[in-house]
Design a protein around this motif. Structure first.
Motif, PDB file in Angstrom:
ATOM      1  N   PHE B 210       0.860  -1.191   0.000  1.00  0.00           N
ATOM      2  CA  PHE B 210       0.000   0.000   0.000  1.00  0.00           C
ATOM      3  C   PHE B 210       0.889   1.231   0.000  1.00  0.00           C
ATOM      4  O   PHE B 210       1.908   1.289   0.684  1.00  0.00           O
ATOM      5  N   ASP B 211       0.472   2.226  -0.753  1.00  0.00           N
ATOM      6  CA  ASP B 211       1.231   3.473  -0.847  1.00  0.00           C
ATOM      7  C   ASP B 211       0.212   4.603  -0.915  1.00  0.00           C
ATOM      8  O   ASP B 211      -0.537   4.708  -1.886  1.00  0.00           O
ATOM      9  N   GLY B 212       0.138   5.386   0.134  1.00  0.00           N
ATOM     10  CA  GLY B 212      -0.844   6.469   0.102  1.00  0.00           C
ATOM     11  C   GLY B 212      -1.091   7.083   1.448  1.00  0.00           C
ATOM     12  O   GLY B 212      -0.155   7.318   2.228  1.00  0.00           O
ATOM     13  N   LYS B 213      -2.382   7.297   1.738  1.00  0.00           N
ATOM     14  CA  LYS B 213      -2.776   8.033   2.937  1.00  0.00           C
ATOM     15  C   LYS B 213      -2.350   7.273   4.204  1.00  0.00           C
ATOM     16  O   LYS B 213      -2.670   6.082   4.359  1.00  0.00           O
ATOM     17  N   PRO B 214      -1.666   7.946   5.137  1.00  0.00           N
ATOM     18  CA  PRO B 214      -1.169   7.257   6.332  1.00  0.00           C
ATOM     19  C   PRO B 214      -2.246   6.544   7.141  1.00  0.00           C
ATOM     20  O   PRO B 214      -2.048   5.395   7.560  1.00  0.00           O
ATOM     21  N   SER B 215      -3.395   7.190   7.350  1.00  0.00           N
ATOM     22  CA  SER B 215      -4.426   6.557   8.194  1.00  0.00           C
ATOM     23  C   SER B 215      -4.911   5.242   7.565  1.00  0.00           C
ATOM     24  O   SER B 215      -5.133   4.248   8.259  1.00  0.00           O
ATOM     25  N   ARG B 216      -5.016   5.228   6.240  1.00  0.00           N
ATOM     26  CA  ARG B 216      -5.462   4.024   5.529  1.00  0.00           C
ATOM     27  C   ARG B 216      -4.383   2.923   5.630  1.00  0.00           C
ATOM     28  O   ARG B 216      -4.693   1.760   5.862  1.00  0.00           O
ATOM     29  N   ALA B 217      -3.133   3.339   5.468  1.00  0.00           N
ATOM     30  CA  ALA B 217      -2.022   2.376   5.539  1.00  0.00           C
ATOM     31  C   ALA B 217      -1.951   1.738   6.925  1.00  0.00           C
ATOM     32  O   ALA B 217      -1.800   0.508   7.054  1.00  0.00           O
ATOM     33  N   VAL B 218      -2.098   2.569   7.949  1.00  0.00           N
ATOM     34  CA  VAL B 218      -2.027   2.052   9.326  1.00  0.00           C
ATOM     35  C   VAL B 218      -3.187   1.100   9.594  1.00  0.00           C
ATOM     36  O   VAL B 218      -3.007   0.035  10.217  1.00  0.00           O
ATOM     37  N   ALA B 219      -4.378   1.453   9.103  1.00  0.00           N
ATOM     38  CA  ALA B 219      -5.549   0.580   9.302  1.00  0.00           C
ATOM     39  C   ALA B 219      -5.324  -0.773   8.632  1.00  0.00           C
ATOM     40  O   ALA B 219      -5.599  -1.830   9.222  1.00  0.00           O
ATOM     41  N   LEU B 220      -4.796  -0.734   7.403  1.00  0.00           N
ATOM     42  CA  LEU B 220      -4.528  -1.995   6.685  1.00  0.00           C
ATOM     43  C   LEU B 220      -3.484  -2.838   7.419  1.00  0.00           C
ATOM     44  O   LEU B 220      -3.607  -4.057   7.535  1.00  0.00           O
ATOM     45  N   TYR B 221      -2.467  -2.159   7.923  1.00  0.00           N
ATOM     46  CA  TYR B 221      -1.391  -2.852   8.646  1.00  0.00           C
ATOM     47  C   TYR B 221      -1.935  -3.516   9.920  1.00  0.00           C
ATOM     48  O   TYR B 221      -1.650  -4.682  10.202  1.00  0.00           O
ATOM     49  N   ARG B 222      -2.769  -2.757  10.643  1.00  0.00           N
ATOM     50  CA  ARG B 222      -3.366  -3.319  11.872  1.00  0.00           C
ATOM     51  C   ARG B 222      -4.208  -4.558  11.529  1.00  0.00           C
ATOM     52  O   ARG B 222      -4.113  -5.575  12.205  1.00  0.00           O
TER      53      ARG B 222
END
Lengths: 226, 235
Positions: B210-222
């Motif tokens: 994933f490459d993009g909005k931090p909040s989205r990346a963190v949610a995906l990572y969690r």
């Protein structure tokens, strides 16, 4: 604080006031004299004089005494080997000479800023700059000095870990992890030196000037990313 | 500007793919890189200052190829490691910062003044003549940062710079990094710090997934980490 072993301590002793180059030449000449002048009298004179020179720099007593232990151990091992080979008089003389030179080297490091020593070596090797990078020589010296307290600390930590595992009597339990950690530390330092650009030669920019040429002795404003 | 042009890294000893072919252009002021241990984060950022070289493709920093112009790239890209103890070489704080400046400032007086300024800027001026061994972990990391910033890089790569620090020092280093007027690429396990970036790269298995909005990346990572933890618990 073993970390303080062999590290520069600001004092106002005669040796601290001497220029670094005088001390470095003095160390080299004294080391040669100590090993050339044979016989028990000269050996004793060399050892006592070296201890006196070291004491005159007023090093912190506890770390210095604790830090001298590994050197003393190495001295005994090397002397012991010669003793084992049958040269008993030579063994004692060699061990005393080695200890004397180690004390003089310690006197140099405790009374000289590493930065000054690095600058001195860099200047000394400048005539050979087409064959050897003068800054690299200085860096090697700095790293050697840095490695002494680091390896001593690693050895101490490994010994503690071995004791905690109930393996205090096993030399392997101390030496193997210490060797692995020392290797890891050396790799890390090598990587950091590369990352800091300390191992790079100045590289000409597109306009043919080196970074030194363009930046000089002035402060530059912080740049923002494009 | 940092450009990855189909850059990949394959381990020489095992042929394992550490980073799959990656094409990216990073111009944001703050870029965070997140992912599990062994996901390729450090490999990716090491490419930026030439600590690692791409097996295929290329990496360009401000238009300079890290393979052909490694020295000048390193001049532009500072690198902050997780453990500052291997980054600090000289016995005192001021000497260590001065070492960074040795190549650019030959005059000793000017070098010492510049080193003192660099220490002052991060709040370590009072420790300039203190042995690096007697500094706390947080102070050592600040000192390592001062040594990097002293040479005025335009990009700072920080590989988990707060992992070994307590909460107080973590907040302090985070605040310093946030305020820096340079581009910062930060590998981090601190998801709060990751979310403060302008852009986040999320890596998994050597790929940027994933490459993009931090909040989205963190949610995906969690989500991914939670599902893996549950899978392990079920097994």
């Amino acid at each position: 604080m073993l970390d303080a072993f062999g590290v520069y301590h600001p004092r106002r002793t005669p040796l601290h006031l001497l220029p670094p180059w005088v001390k470095l030449i003095g160390l080299a000449l004294s080391a040669v004299a100590i090993f050339i002048l044979r016989g028990p009298t000269w050996t004793l004179v060399g050892l006592v004089a070296s201890l006196a020179v070291l004491a005159s720099t007023l090093p912190p007593p506890r770390p210095t005494l604790r830090g001298l232990w590994p050197i003393a151990l190495l001295t005994v091992l090397m002397g012991g080997y010669q003793w084992f080979r049958g040269d008993r008089a030579g063994a004692a003389e060699f061990a005393a000479d080695f200890l004397a030179v180690a004390c003089l080297a310690l006197a140099l490091t405790t009374s000289t800023r590493l930065d000054d020593a690095v600058s001195l070596l860099s200047r000394a090797f400048r005539p050979l700059r087409h064959r050897i990078s003068p800054d690299s020589v200085g860096l090697v010296f700095a790293l050697t000095a840095r490695a002494i307290p680091e390896i001593t600390t690693i050895l101490g930590d490994s010994a503690d870990a071995a004791r905690a595992r109930g393996l205090a009597k096993s030399p392997q339990a101390t030496l193997v992890p210490a060797a692995v950690r020392t290797f890891g530390w050396a790799l890390g330092v090598g990587e950091a030196i590369t990352a800091r650009g300390l191992a790079d030669d100045p590289e000409p920019d597109s306009d043919g000037e080196t970074p030194e040429d363009t930046r000089g002795n002035v402060e530059y404003p912080r740049r923002r990313p494009a | 500007m940092i450009e990855f042009r189909n850059a990949s890294v394959v381990a020489a000893s095992s042929d394992a793919v550490l980073l799959a072919p990656t094409t990216l252009a990073l111009s944001e002021r703050r870029v965070s890189v997140i992912g599990a241990n062994g996901s390729g984060k450090s490999t990716l950022v090491r490419l930026v200052n030439g600590l690692a070289m791409p097996t295929t493709g290329s990496v360009l920093v401000n238009g300079r190829d890290t393979r052909r112009q490694a020295s000048s790239v390193r001049h532009d890209v500072g690198f902050l490691f997780t453990d500052p103890s291997s980054q600090l070489i000289m016995p005192t704080a001021i000497e260590d910062v001065a070492l960074s400046l040795r190549r650019t400032i030959r005059d000793k007086g000017a070098r010492t003044t510049a080193a003192l300024t660099a220490l002052d800027e991060i709040g370590l001026a009072g420790h300039s003549h203190v042995s690096v061994h007697s500094l706390s972990g947080g102070q050592r990391q600040l000192l390592a940062l001062a040594g990097v910033l002293a040479v005025n890089p335009s990009i700072l790569v920080a590989d988990e710079p707060t992992t070994l620090l307590d909460l107080r020092w973590r907040a302090h280093v985070d605040a310093l990094l946030d305020a820096l007027p340079v581009q910062v690429i930060e590998v981090t396990h601190d998801l709060d710090a990751a979310e403060r970036a302008d852009r986040t790269l999320f890596l998994d298995g050597g790929k940027v997934v994933f490459d993009g909005k931090p909040s989205r990346a963190v949610a995906l990572y969690r989500d991914l980490m939670s599902s893996r933890a549950e899978g392990r618990a079920d097994a």
